[in-house]
Each structure stands twice: as structure tokens, then as C-alpha cells.
Design a protein around this motif. Sequence first.
Motif, mmCIF file in Angstrom:
data_model
loop_
_atom_site.group_PDB
_atom_site.id
_atom_site.type_symbol
_atom_site.label_atom_id
_atom_site.label_comp_id
_atom_site.label_asym_id
_atom_site.label_seq_id
_atom_site.Cartn_x
_atom_site.Cartn_y
_atom_site.Cartn_z
ATOM 1 N N LEU A 9 0.830 -1.203 0.000
ATOM 2 C CA LEU A 9 0.000 0.000 0.000
ATOM 3 C C LEU A 9 0.864 1.252 0.000
ATOM 4 C CD1 LEU A 9 -2.756 1.415 0.288
ATOM 5 C CD2 LEU A 9 -2.539 1.137 2.767
ATOM 6 N N ALA A 10 1.914 1.254 0.825
ATOM 7 C CA ALA A 10 2.806 2.410 0.890
ATOM 8 C C ALA A 10 3.513 2.631 -0.450
ATOM 9 C CB ALA A 10 3.839 2.213 2.003
ATOM 10 N N HIS A 11 3.945 1.548 -1.096
ATOM 11 C CA HIS A 11 4.621 1.678 -2.392
ATOM 12 C C HIS A 11 3.656 2.165 -3.468
ATOM 13 C CE1 HIS A 11 8.685 0.155 -1.679
ATOM 14 N NE2 HIS A 11 8.153 -0.697 -0.817
ATOM 15 N N LEU A 12 2.429 1.705 -3.410
ATOM 16 C CA LEU A 12 1.431 2.115 -4.395
ATOM 17 C C LEU A 12 1.085 3.593 -4.261
ATOM 18 C CD1 LEU A 12 -0.605 1.300 -6.633
ATOM 19 C CD2 LEU A 12 -2.235 0.800 -4.785
ATOM 20 N N MET A 13 0.895 4.040 -3.021
ATOM 21 C CA MET A 13 0.464 5.416 -2.770
ATOM 22 C C MET A 13 1.592 6.423 -2.927
ATOM 23 S SD MET A 13 -2.778 5.911 -2.024
ATOM 24 C CE MET A 13 -2.669 7.457 -1.134
ATOM 25 N N TRP A 14 2.791 6.066 -2.457
ATOM 26 C CA TRP A 14 3.817 7.090 -2.280
ATOM 27 C C TRP A 14 5.153 6.797 -2.958
ATOM 28 C CZ3 TRP A 14 1.815 5.838 3.046
ATOM 29 C CH2 TRP A 14 0.640 6.555 3.308
ATOM 30 N N ARG A 15 5.329 5.622 -3.545
ATOM 31 C CA ARG A 15 6.573 5.293 -4.247
ATOM 32 C C ARG A 15 7.811 5.700 -3.421
ATOM 33 N NH1 ARG A 15 3.277 7.989 -7.474
ATOM 34 N NH2 ARG A 15 4.583 9.847 -7.581
ATOM 35 N N PRO A 16 7.906 5.248 -2.176
ATOM 36 C CA PRO A 16 9.009 5.694 -1.313
ATOM 37 C C PRO A 16 10.377 5.251 -1.835
ATOM 38 C CG PRO A 16 7.861 3.843 -0.322
ATOM 39 C CD PRO A 16 7.053 4.248 -1.513
ATOM 40 N N HIS A 17 11.322 6.182 -1.783
ATOM 41 C CA HIS A 17 12.714 5.884 -2.141
ATOM 42 C C HIS A 17 13.518 5.830 -0.842
ATOM 43 C CE1 HIS A 17 16.505 5.738 -4.245
ATOM 44 N NE2 HIS A 17 16.932 6.734 -3.500
ATOM 45 N N LEU A 18 14.003 4.646 -0.523
ATOM 46 C CA LEU A 18 14.733 4.426 0.718
ATOM 47 C C LEU A 18 16.209 4.241 0.423
ATOM 48 C CD1 LEU A 18 14.834 3.746 3.780
ATOM 49 C CD2 LEU A 18 14.273 1.380 3.160
ATOM 50 N N SER A 19 17.045 5.059 1.042
ATOM 51 C CA SER A 19 18.497 4.908 0.901
ATOM 52 C C SER A 19 19.132 4.814 2.283
ATOM 53 C CB SER A 19 19.093 6.090 0.126
ATOM 54 O OG SER A 19 18.916 7.301 0.834
ATOM 55 N N GLY A 20 20.229 4.091 2.363
ATOM 56 C CA GLY A 20 20.936 3.941 3.631
ATOM 57 C C GLY A 20 20.411 2.831 4.510
ATOM 58 N N ALA A 21 19.539 1.969 3.986
ATOM 59 C CA ALA A 21 18.984 0.885 4.801
ATOM 60 C C ALA A 21 20.074 -0.049 5.309
ATOM 61 C CB ALA A 21 17.944 0.106 4.005
ATOM 62 N N ALA A 22 21.203 -0.109 4.603
ATOM 63 C CA ALA A 22 22.307 -0.975 5.028
ATOM 64 C C ALA A 22 22.900 -0.529 6.369
ATOM 65 C CB ALA A 22 23.401 -0.990 3.961
ATOM 66 N N HIS A 23 22.623 0.718 6.762
ATOM 67 C CA HIS A 23 23.130 1.191 8.063
ATOM 68 C C HIS A 23 22.351 0.597 9.232
ATOM 69 C CE1 HIS A 23 25.926 3.925 6.283
ATOM 70 N NE2 HIS A 23 25.007 4.696 5.738
ATOM 71 N N VAL A 24 21.164 0.071 8.965
ATOM 72 C CA VAL A 24 20.365 -0.533 10.038
ATOM 73 C C VAL A 24 20.947 -1.902 10.359
ATOM 74 C CG1 VAL A 24 18.073 -1.304 10.743
ATOM 75 C CG2 VAL A 24 18.313 0.674 9.227
ATOM 76 N N PRO A 25 21.347 -2.133 11.602
ATOM 77 C CA PRO A 25 21.987 -3.417 11.928
ATOM 78 C C PRO A 25 21.019 -4.589 11.743
ATOM 79 C CG PRO A 25 21.467 -2.202 13.933
ATOM 80 C CD PRO A 25 21.209 -1.267 12.783
ATOM 81 N N ALA A 26 21.557 -5.719 11.309
ATOM 82 C CA ALA A 26 20.730 -6.909 11.128
ATOM 83 C C ALA A 26 20.218 -7.433 12.456
ATOM 84 C CB ALA A 26 21.532 -7.998 10.403
ATOM 85 N N LYS A 27 20.967 -7.163 13.511
ATOM 86 C CA LYS A 27 20.520 -7.529 14.851
ATOM 87 C C LYS A 27 21.144 -6.556 15.841
ATOM 88 C CE LYS A 27 24.195 -10.977 15.443
ATOM 89 N NZ LYS A 27 24.484 -12.387 15.783
ATOM 90 N N GLY A 28 20.595 -6.518 17.025
ATOM 91 C CA GLY A 28 21.101 -5.614 18.045
ATOM 92 C C GLY A 28 20.373 -4.286 18.037
ATOM 93 N N PRO A 29 20.591 -3.470 19.076
ATOM 94 C CA PRO A 29 19.817 -2.244 19.261
ATOM 95 C C PRO A 29 20.301 -1.089 18.409
ATOM 96 C CG PRO A 29 21.428 -2.451 21.016
ATOM 97 C CD PRO A 29 21.538 -3.703 20.183
ATOM 98 N N ALA A 30 19.393 -0.189 18.109
ATOM 99 C CA ALA A 30 19.727 1.075 17.452
ATOM 100 C C ALA A 30 18.550 2.021 17.649
ATOM 101 C CB ALA A 30 20.018 0.895 15.971
ATOM 102 N N ILE A 31 18.872 3.315 17.685
ATOM 103 C CA ILE A 31 17.866 4.369 17.797
ATOM 104 C C ILE A 31 17.770 5.066 16.454
ATOM 105 C CG2 ILE A 31 17.228 6.514 18.972
ATOM 106 C CD1 ILE A 31 19.148 5.545 21.276
ATOM 107 N N LEU A 32 16.588 5.090 15.863
ATOM 108 C CA LEU A 32 16.365 5.818 14.613
ATOM 109 C C LEU A 32 15.778 7.172 14.956
ATOM 110 C CD1 LEU A 32 16.059 2.610 13.885
ATOM 111 C CD2 LEU A 32 15.389 3.515 11.668
ATOM 112 N N ALA A 33 16.554 8.234 14.764
ATOM 113 C CA ALA A 33 16.144 9.596 15.121
ATOM 114 C C ALA A 33 15.773 10.339 13.844
ATOM 115 C CB ALA A 33 17.274 10.316 15.850
ATOM 116 N N ALA A 34 14.486 10.634 13.675
ATOM 117 C CA ALA A 34 13.989 11.178 12.410
ATOM 118 C C ALA A 34 13.367 12.551 12.572
ATOM 119 C CB ALA A 34 12.958 10.221 11.808
ATOM 120 N N ASN A 35 13.441 13.336 11.501
ATOM 121 C CA ASN A 35 12.673 14.584 11.465
ATOM 122 C C ASN A 35 11.186 14.239 11.394
ATOM 123 O OD1 ASN A 35 12.835 13.536 8.838
ATOM 124 N ND2 ASN A 35 12.853 15.543 7.870
#
Length: 216
Positions: A9-35
Motif C-alpha cells: 500500500l505504501a509503495h502504491l500510494m507514495w513510491r518511497p525511495h529508501l536509501s541507507g537501509a544498510a546502516h540498520v543493523p541486522a541484529k542488536g539495538p539502534a535508535i532511529l532519530a527522524a525529522n
Amino acid sequence: MVKFVAAPLAHLMWRPHLSGAAHVPAKGPAILAANHLSVIDSFLLPTLLPRHVTFTAKNEYFSGNPLSQWFMRLGGSLPIDRDSALSAQEMLEGAAELLERGELFGIHPEGTRSPDGRLYRGKVGVAWLALKTGAPVLPVALSGTDKALPAGASLPRPATIGIKIGAPMRFEGRHTDARDRRRVTDEIMAAIQKLSGQEYVPRYAASVKARTNGAS
């Protein structure tokens, strides 16, 4: 099931372009701080990333507009009473527990949506979490979400959305030290601004909104 239904649904409505997903660790904690530009900001990352992300969102998103209720519950967001200091601290303690279990936690350091598309001063809760848990912070810049679902809109609109995830940031300092919390928060906001290209305003968005509402 949420990702199976919501991601197409999100891809159909908004065609989101995601870059930098490789920075998200495959496991373990992380804080995603977004505008923060729109109510759907807290919905997109949990929907589009392979790992679950728990976001926090104000209570009003869960009790007003049925669409915002759906977005928040679908994305697994946690409600918070922003007028209660106790509630805010309880939220941070709960987020710290999530991170200590190795999960991902998402937060909007501005504390509220930008009233005009600019980036506003961050609140120090994100630094408290980073310094207390030692979890890395990933700066995130969202764009176009204010076009997809503007403030006050009852239905989403077609739009092109961008999501940039920056490299992990780690910090030294004490979570009990106000100067350390302010320093770390400012560094995180600078990283978000570099990704987003937004004009930075060294004031809290909530105070700007309050002054504007009072004037009107």
C-alpha cells in the motif's frame, strides 16, 4: 502480516525511495532519530524496514482521526502524553528496556511535527537514551510525507516520499549530565539536517506552534 499488507500500500500510494537501509543493523539495538513532517512518519519506517521498529506517538493520534489511529496501531507505535513529564520519562524508560533487549526504537527528537517544513531544535530524550544504553543513533531524514498526508487532512494523497538513513553515531558522556544531553542532541539534529537539507531553527517547534495558535 502488517508488513505484508501495508508495504505494498505504501509503495502504491507514495513510491518511497529508501536509501541507507544498510546502516540498520541486522541484529542488536539502534535508535532511529527522524525529522517529523507528518503523522505517517512513524508508520513508514516500521513498514518498510525488514526489522520491527517501535515508535512513540502522542496520545491524540490514537483517539482522534480514525485514519491516524489506524496508522499508529498498524505501525506498532506507543502512545505518550506529551503534557506529562512523568509519562515522558516512563516512555524513555520503556524505550531503554527495548534497546537493552536488542530491539530498534524510533523517535522524533523535535517532539512534534514541524509547523512549516523547517527542522527545529531537538529535545534531549534521544540523547538520554543513547547515553544510558550505549545504542548507536541512526539519523533519518524524511521528505514528502507532509505532501502525502498534510496536517489536518483526513485522507492520504499520492506523493513521492524520500527516506535517507545515515551512518550510525555513537556518543560518550553521562545520561545524567544536562550538558552532555544537550551536546549529543545538537549533534544528532545536525546530522539529520545534513541529510534532509532543511533550514534549521534553534527553537522548539512546540513553542512556535503555541505562539502561532495564541496569535490566531
